[in-house]
Write a protein that holds these residues in place. Structure first.
Motif, PDB file in Angstrom:
ATOM      1  N   GLU A 160      23.947  -6.693 -11.169  1.00 29.00           N
ATOM      2  CA  GLU A 160      25.158  -7.123 -11.868  1.00 29.00           C
ATOM      3  C   GLU A 160      26.348  -7.283 -10.937  1.00 29.00           C
ATOM      4  O   GLU A 160      27.119  -8.248 -11.049  1.00 29.00           O
ATOM      5  CB  GLU A 160      25.506  -6.144 -12.991  1.00 29.00           C
ATOM      6  CG  GLU A 160      26.711  -6.578 -13.810  1.00 29.00           C
ATOM      7  CD  GLU A 160      26.949  -5.730 -15.049  1.00 29.00           C
ATOM      8  OE1 GLU A 160      27.852  -6.073 -15.830  1.00 29.00           O
ATOM      9  OE2 GLU A 160      26.230  -4.720 -15.238  1.00 29.00           O
ATOM     10  N   GLU A 163      32.878 -15.740 -19.367  1.00 29.56           N
ATOM     11  CA  GLU A 163      34.235 -15.199 -19.391  1.00 29.56           C
ATOM     12  C   GLU A 163      35.214 -16.184 -18.759  1.00 29.56           C
ATOM     13  O   GLU A 163      36.318 -16.396 -19.265  1.00 29.56           O
ATOM     14  CB  GLU A 163      34.289 -13.851 -18.657  1.00 29.56           C
ATOM     15  CG  GLU A 163      35.632 -13.143 -18.754  1.00 29.56           C
ATOM     16  CD  GLU A 163      36.027 -12.803 -20.189  1.00 29.56           C
ATOM     17  OE1 GLU A 163      37.240 -12.869 -20.487  1.00 29.56           O
ATOM     18  OE2 GLU A 163      35.146 -12.490 -20.997  1.00 29.56           O
ATOM     19  N   LYS A 175      27.177 -13.484 -18.794  1.00 31.74           N
ATOM     20  CA  LYS A 175      28.258 -12.513 -19.010  1.00 31.74           C
ATOM     21  C   LYS A 175      29.506 -12.874 -18.216  1.00 31.74           C
ATOM     22  O   LYS A 175      30.628 -12.868 -18.762  1.00 31.74           O
ATOM     23  CB  LYS A 175      27.772 -11.108 -18.633  1.00 31.74           C
ATOM     24  CG  LYS A 175      28.840 -10.031 -18.789  1.00 31.74           C
ATOM     25  CD  LYS A 175      28.279  -8.645 -18.467  1.00 31.74           C
ATOM     26  CE  LYS A 175      29.346  -7.581 -18.623  1.00 31.74           C
ATOM     27  NZ  LYS A 175      28.807  -6.217 -18.343  1.00 31.74           N
ATOM     28  N   TYR A 176      29.326 -13.224 -16.954  1.00 30.67           N
ATOM     29  CA  TYR A 176      30.490 -13.444 -16.097  1.00 30.67           C
ATOM     30  C   TYR A 176      30.952 -14.898 -16.062  1.00 30.67           C
ATOM     31  O   TYR A 176      32.164 -15.157 -15.992  1.00 30.67           O
ATOM     32  CB  TYR A 176      30.204 -12.900 -14.691  1.00 30.67           C
ATOM     33  CG  TYR A 176      30.137 -11.396 -14.702  1.00 30.67           C
ATOM     34  CD1 TYR A 176      31.312 -10.636 -14.797  1.00 30.67           C
ATOM     35  CD2 TYR A 176      28.922 -10.727 -14.691  1.00 30.67           C
ATOM     36  CE1 TYR A 176      31.260  -9.248 -14.866  1.00 30.67           C
ATOM     37  CE2 TYR A 176      28.860  -9.346 -14.748  1.00 30.67           C
ATOM     38  CZ  TYR A 176      30.036  -8.603 -14.840  1.00 30.67           C
ATOM     39  OH  TYR A 176      29.998  -7.239 -14.920  1.00 30.67           O
ATOM     40  N   GLU A 233      33.051 -14.627  -9.129  1.00 33.30           N
ATOM     41  CA  GLU A 233      34.434 -14.487  -8.670  1.00 33.30           C
ATOM     42  C   GLU A 233      34.712 -15.352  -7.449  1.00 33.30           C
ATOM     43  O   GLU A 233      35.775 -15.987  -7.347  1.00 33.30           O
ATOM     44  CB  GLU A 233      34.726 -13.014  -8.357  1.00 33.30           C
ATOM     45  CG  GLU A 233      34.820 -12.139  -9.591  1.00 33.30           C
ATOM     46  CD  GLU A 233      35.020 -10.669  -9.263  1.00 33.30           C
ATOM     47  OE1 GLU A 233      34.792 -10.294  -8.079  1.00 33.30           O
ATOM     48  OE2 GLU A 233      35.397  -9.898 -10.159  1.00 33.30           O
ATOM     49  N   LYS A 285      28.561 -10.720 -10.518  1.00 33.26           N
ATOM     50  CA  LYS A 285      30.016 -10.719 -10.699  1.00 33.26           C
ATOM     51  C   LYS A 285      30.710 -11.278  -9.466  1.00 33.26           C
ATOM     52  O   LYS A 285      31.663 -12.068  -9.561  1.00 33.26           O
ATOM     53  CB  LYS A 285      30.497  -9.304 -10.986  1.00 33.26           C
ATOM     54  CG  LYS A 285      31.996  -9.208 -11.246  1.00 33.26           C
ATOM     55  CD  LYS A 285      32.414  -7.761 -11.520  1.00 33.26           C
ATOM     56  CE  LYS A 285      33.914  -7.667 -11.791  1.00 33.26           C
ATOM     57  NZ  LYS A 285      34.339  -6.255 -12.024  1.00 33.26           N
TER      58      LYS A 285
END
Length: 256
Positions: free
Chosen positions: A64, A125, A121-122, A72, A68
């Protein structure tokens, strides 16, 4: 060019389908963020892809914190993410359920299911904040059918179909579309690995055996899968979300 200056993030980017998808998006003007576990393989694949801009990132999609980080870094570099090709996956070892090891089963689910989940998930977002975006998850006809000896892979791809449906429902109010492709055998190195796992060797005989289960009597090309991905990510598919698309030479028509 329908993806002019749009940012397309692709995982499993050193693999056959992903390379063709990257080329197809680049031809439409996209900027690319390419993610793979192996740096050398990624750099070699990227050499064959001509794009306005390419950001190369190494990550293990089953971890994870690394997912992430690649999300980013992509956002920090480009400022936004317009398309996510959630593609990284493995087939695992061929074994019946009674002979299947916990290690192999968990490894396949970690990459194929958790990797897809973490990516969603990321990336979602980011897309939620910008109120736009399109996701294409790489499922498989194995997410719709069964296959002896491939229980881990089959289970993982069924999970991808489920994640695809839930993600689309959660993101529709934000202008984000989520779809999946479900190929049968594709003429890539991964399919050669499946042939070898199932028959003990990768050979023309094994290839013919697998291809014979497809009404069109052949494998798909990676380019054919890439073309579908580009369509689903484009504005031409603006009212399509929560769907999975078989691209299997008619194989799915044989099932009930």
């Amino acid at each position: 060019m329908q993806f002019d200056d749009k940012v397309v993030l692709i995982t499993g980017a050193a693999g056959g389908i992903a390379v063709e998808a990257a080329r197809a998006f680049a031809k439409e003007g996209a900027k690319l963020a390419l993610v793979d576990l192996k740096k050398d393989a990624l750099e070699k694949a990227a050499e064959s892809i001509e794009a306005k801009e390419k950001l190369l990132l190494t990550a293990n999609v089953a971890k994870e914190n690394e997912v992430k980080e690649y999300v980013e870094k992509t956002k920090d570099y480009f400022g936004h993410i317009d398309v996510f090709i959630n593609n990284a996956g493995i087939n695992g070892d061929f074994a019946t359920i009674t002979e299947q090891t916990e290690e192999n089963f968990r490894n396949v689910l970690d990459v194929n299911t958790m990797g897809v989940f973490f990516g969603l998930k990321y990336v979602l977002e980011v897309m939620k904040e910008q109120k736009s975006g399109a996701v294409v998850n790489t499922a498989s006809n194995g997410g719709l059918l069964g296959a002896p000896g491939m229980s881990a892979y089959i289970a993982s791809k069924h999970a991808v179909i489920g994640l695809n449906k839930s993600a689309s429902m959660e993101m529709s109010e934000y202008g984000v579309r989520v779809n999946a492709v479900a190929p049968s055998g594709v003429d890539t190195e991964m399919m050669k690995s499946i042939e070898k796992n199932a028959t003990g060797e990768s050979s023309e005989e094994a290839r013919e055996q697998f291809a014979s289960t497809v009404p069109m009597n052949r494998y798909a090309t990676a380019e054919e899968i890439a073309d579908l991905m580009v369509f689903l990510a484009s504005d031409k598919a603006s009212f399509i979300s929560g769907s999975y698309y078989r691209i299997d030479g008619g194989q799915g028509a044989q099932s009930v």
